[in-house]
Design a protein around this motif. Structure first.
Motif, PDB file in Angstrom:
ATOM      1  N   LEU A 131      40.202  23.827  90.211  1.00 33.18           N
ATOM      2  CA  LEU A 131      40.848  24.707  89.217  1.00 33.18           C
ATOM      3  C   LEU A 131      42.327  24.792  89.590  1.00 33.18           C
ATOM      4  N   SER A 162      40.554  23.060  84.401  1.00 34.21           N
ATOM      5  CA  SER A 162      39.398  22.902  85.276  1.00 34.21           C
ATOM      6  C   SER A 162      38.921  21.462  85.239  1.00 34.21           C
ATOM      7  N   SER A 173      32.871  26.830  85.133  1.00 32.04           N
ATOM      8  CA  SER A 173      34.319  27.063  85.180  1.00 32.04           C
ATOM      9  C   SER A 173      34.757  27.913  83.988  1.00 32.04           C
TER      10      SER A 173
END
Lengths: 571, 571
Positions: A131, A162, A173
């Motif tokens: 991320l 992500s 995510s």
């Protein structure tokens, strides 16, 4: 900080250029100044607010495992050409050449840049998920920059990207970011809703927008009071309205002089608008004409229509196109007889196909058809949900009547899937030894826009009312008379104690009339005004006025610090 | 943070493009990646370093009463046209047009912008002084971007502008900033010197540069070991060298075949270089030729020469210009007989005028003059200090021999006086009721350049050695064997405790050989390596290795935290 030294020039008059309240108040309260259309300087008070929002955003990104970095603002054209967006972006992209005549743009977003960066470094599934985010200026050359910071050409964004092994990872995510965004706007002290959103030109599917609720919001949202459904009206799905079957009567021409609108024809013929068919004509970017049909009391959802037709842009057809291509007449368009025409695409909302003996335009001036039965009288190329949700439409999830509200989009989360990783060959070797594209998502917060949205949601006739967590200062200490030595001595002492206790306080030490000081404090919108006046001297009482509620409290010198701390905590 | 999740891709090989050590190491250690020439992404480790430098800069600016704001990066052309710098800046300025064909640039600096902003808001002496600053990307389209972050086209700067009522106020603001800069670079843990500087094209007079000392530095500085004098060699003033008077002998032509250099002619004629006159020919931007004369063993200081001639640029004259305009021959140029020529400006260093019976070129191939007596044989247009200070020249302040060193300019403070306020009509009403221009100063710190300079000053053959205050992390915890459960459990525990105690620690949890983990740690340059190995298990000892000194210490589980805290404090 002493107000005499603070660079926060306030204005008594509202600048004529400012149309909306946040623009007006941020100019008047000395938060921003315009350098060019859609391009602003953030003065010290605004910068403090922005830094606070940034800090909240950063903490929540880091809490989810986000890693901050900074990519260039100025981006080489090549990577945009690889994905094809160099041409797609059109005039909205600021472009420039360097001294060697190489093409660059000022990043409107960073999918190309981050994907290019990551593809050089990530090789194995072991390096995923990842991320990565940044907080920086973005650039979009809007046709009509307006509304101050709400639609600027240079603005501050947090963008996180992500990178996952598969869709299950992307789901995680996405969930992390959805939760982080919920925390961010909650911590900012804003009233907001996360709504289902159309995923638009950026591609992929699966998206939510975070909307700060405000009457001035550009976006309309619909939400259910019974279940947790909420969506941008652009996105909100609708089931066709079921109708009672009727006997199909013969199609009939009716003279309807001067009745171009649904309301007019409905009144003239004495039938309810729900028994008429509304026909809107659009030009596509490829030169065809799209006829969009909805029930007379419904509205077309142009985003749904665009998605159904599969083109990039739709503009209302002008009178010449209506006369030329359709051989029809504006105000009297209808589908009957046009369903076989070349370059004409009829898209009917599914509800229209359930109508019986309806009224629609007959493609001649002052003429309508009655007893139109869609399934008998014309054949749409596309039948789909193309209507805009309205208040009291059934909730797509639970069927109860929905409500509508207006909002300002301050954040959006998107599933990109492999759109960019495929275009830019960002692949990894999976646990099974096979190469596959990285599965991506992107997640944006409009940082400068959040500041403006906070003002749109929090103001009154006197000025801004900052939520405590993002207020530029928490309290201002005002001696009523700047010439009264006892008052100024008290004010200095209180100011010093507040600062020492970690309260972000200002001292208004200006040689101004009390009215000026109070007006400026209300305009700028500090959560608390701490007033040192005659009552302080004579009765040993410190007055604390709460900007949001107007409430006035009096504290003794022994307990005012505790009182202020409690007020700040509960506001 | 766990190293397995950290986005810090290290490289084993040094990329061929990187010429200097900071560029090589920051690429290898995963701090930066190139997006285009002179344009970089800052990866998470670099971003942490930059944020720490920014925080130090911000705290010191705020401590002096600086107020942070943010002006646009994209600036309208009009204000640059008002000061004339739209044309002066030339190709170094990135320019672009918006969709309405209006001209903009990407700010290389913000004097125009801030002066325009302040002129609209400041009216009275009561609003002064004012110190306003920002930390943001700046843009300069360098001809040859190189050396990684050292000379980039997009780079991070802190720029503060001071606004005062008069020069006495400016002196105070200047002193504040000088002191703040001294604190900034001290707090960053860097060895630096503040040196007197030429104030260059930005205008005004009175300037200091802050130089991080490093052998690779682009700038040469001279400083005195006896007093506190220090200056950029460009600026260092010199008194003319006094010479013993001699009887002036008659001017004589000497055949000097193949002796184009001072060394050659000196050897050929058997005279010391200090008895020869070096003549350099330059073209000005207006087409004249400047002949610069210095003693044979001295060098021309081109900045001083530029200031004396009063033009913007000087380029070495090529052979055609030497033959055409001077009617001379490269390698044999001399002032005798050229002092009356049109378009020729002779500038003699003051020391040259004290020479007797010297040697200089005779403007013919293979021919020199001997017994040249400057005061008798030619008449310079300008006599001035135009030579470059050298080691052992007398200190301009105390006369002791100076030393020289190389440095990287990381900060500069400038007195602008009223250059921009006059050009842009930024005036105020003084206490006496009279209108006058605001007196300004500007003060820059190269934030990204400071990071690169820190690496140039702090590295060894294994990698970077970060000063603790700006290290991306303070310590990395390394279990020697990632397969040894006892070691990994210990490592987790120590890592957890360090983080809980506020030490910025990493855990290298990668499944890698110990050599890879230690090499990466040394390359990235964390101040401390905390190693958990067999000795920890068998003897209950935690090894802490200091990156800078190579020192290894062993601590018991009871006192390692205190030990690490002490090490970090003293490093």
């Amino acid at each position: 900080m002493r107000v005499s030294r603070l660079f926060a020039p306030t204005l008594r008059e509202t600048p004529a250029e400012a149309e909306i309240i946040s623009h007006q108040l941020m100019l008047r309260a000395g938060f921003i100044r315009k350098a060019a259309g859609g391009i602003y300087s953030y003065l010290p008070l605004a910068w403090r607010v922005l830094k606070k929002i940034e800090t909240i955003v950063r903490e929540e990104m880091d809490a989810k495992g986000g890693q901050e970095l900074a990519m260039p603002v100025i981006q080489p054209a090549e990577m945009w050409q690889e994905t094809g967006r160099w041409s797609v972006y059109g005039e909205e992209m600021f472009r420039l050449k360097d001294r060697h005549n190489r093409n660059f743009c000022l990043g409107p977003t960073h999918e190309e840049m981050i994907t290019t960066l990551v593809r050089g470094e990530v090789r194995s599934y072991r390096q995923l998920p990842l991320l990565l985010y940044q907080i920086q200026n973005k650039y979009r050359d809007e046709i009509r920059p307006r509304f101050g910071l709400m639609r600027g050409r240079e603005f501050i964004m947090k963008d996180l990207y992500s990178f996952d092994r598969d869709e299950a990872g992307l789901d995680q995510s996405y969930k992390k970011m959805y939760d982080a965004y919920t925390r961010i706007f909650t911590r900012c002290g804003l009233t907001f809703r996360a709504v289902e959103a159309d995923s638009g030109a950026i591609g992929g599917s699966g998206s939510h927008e975070f909307m700060v609720l405000a009457e001035s919001g550009e976006a309309a949202i619909s939400y259910c009071g019974s279940c947790d459904y909420a969506a941008n009206v652009e996105k909100a799905e609708l089931q066709p309205v079921q109708a009672q079957a009727e006997e199909c009567l013969p199609l009939t021409e009716k003279a309807t002089p001067g009745t171009k609108s649904i309301a007019d024809v409905s009144q003239y013929l004495g039938v309810g608008p729900e028994r008429t068919i509304k026909t809107l004509a659009y030009r596509t970017d490829t030169g065809s004409v799209v006829l969009a049909l909805v029930r007379g009391d419904h509205e077309v959802n142009e985003i749904k229509l665009l998605n159904q037709v599969g083109c990039l842009q739709l503009d209302m057809a002008n009178d010449e196109a209506i006369a030329g291509i359709l051989q029809s007449h504006a105000g009297y368009i209808g589908p009957v007889g046009l369903d076989g025409s070349e370059n004409v695409i009829i898209v009917a909302d599914a509800t229209v196909m359930n109508m019986y003996n309806a009224v629609c335009g007959a493609n001649k001036r002052d003429l309508h058809y009655s007893n139109v039965n869609p399934s008998r009288d014309f054949k749409p190329a596309i039948i789909a949900d193309i209507r805009l949700i309205q208040a009291n439409d059934p909730c797509p999830r639970c069927g109860e009547p929905v409500k509508t509200a207006r909002g300002i989009e301050v954040g959006q989360v998107f599933k990109l899937f492999t759109k960019y990783s495929t275009a830019l060959q960002a692949t990894f070797i999976g646990e099974d030894g096979k190469e596959r594209p990285i599965v991506m998502g992107c997640y944006g917060v409009g940082v400068s826009r959040t500041m403006a949205a906070a003002v749109e949601q929090n103001y009154d006739q006197h000025g801004i009312i900052w939520p405590v967590p993002i207020a530029p200062y928490q309290a201002v200490v005002i001696p009523v008379s700047s010439k009264d030595e006892a008052q100024t001595a008290w004010a200095e002492k209180i100011y010093g104690e507040l600062c020492a206790q970690g309260v972000e306080a200002l001292l208004d030490d200006r040689n101004e009339r009390p009215g000026v000081k109070f007006k400026d404090a209300d305009l700028i919108g500090y959560p608390l005004k701490v007033t040192i006046g005659p009552k302080t001297i004579s009765e040993n009482l410190i007055e604390v006025k709460v900007r949001r509620t107007g409430e006035t409290l009096y504290f003794s010198p022994e307990d005012y610090l505790e009182g202020i701390r409690e007020l700040l905590a509960k506001l």
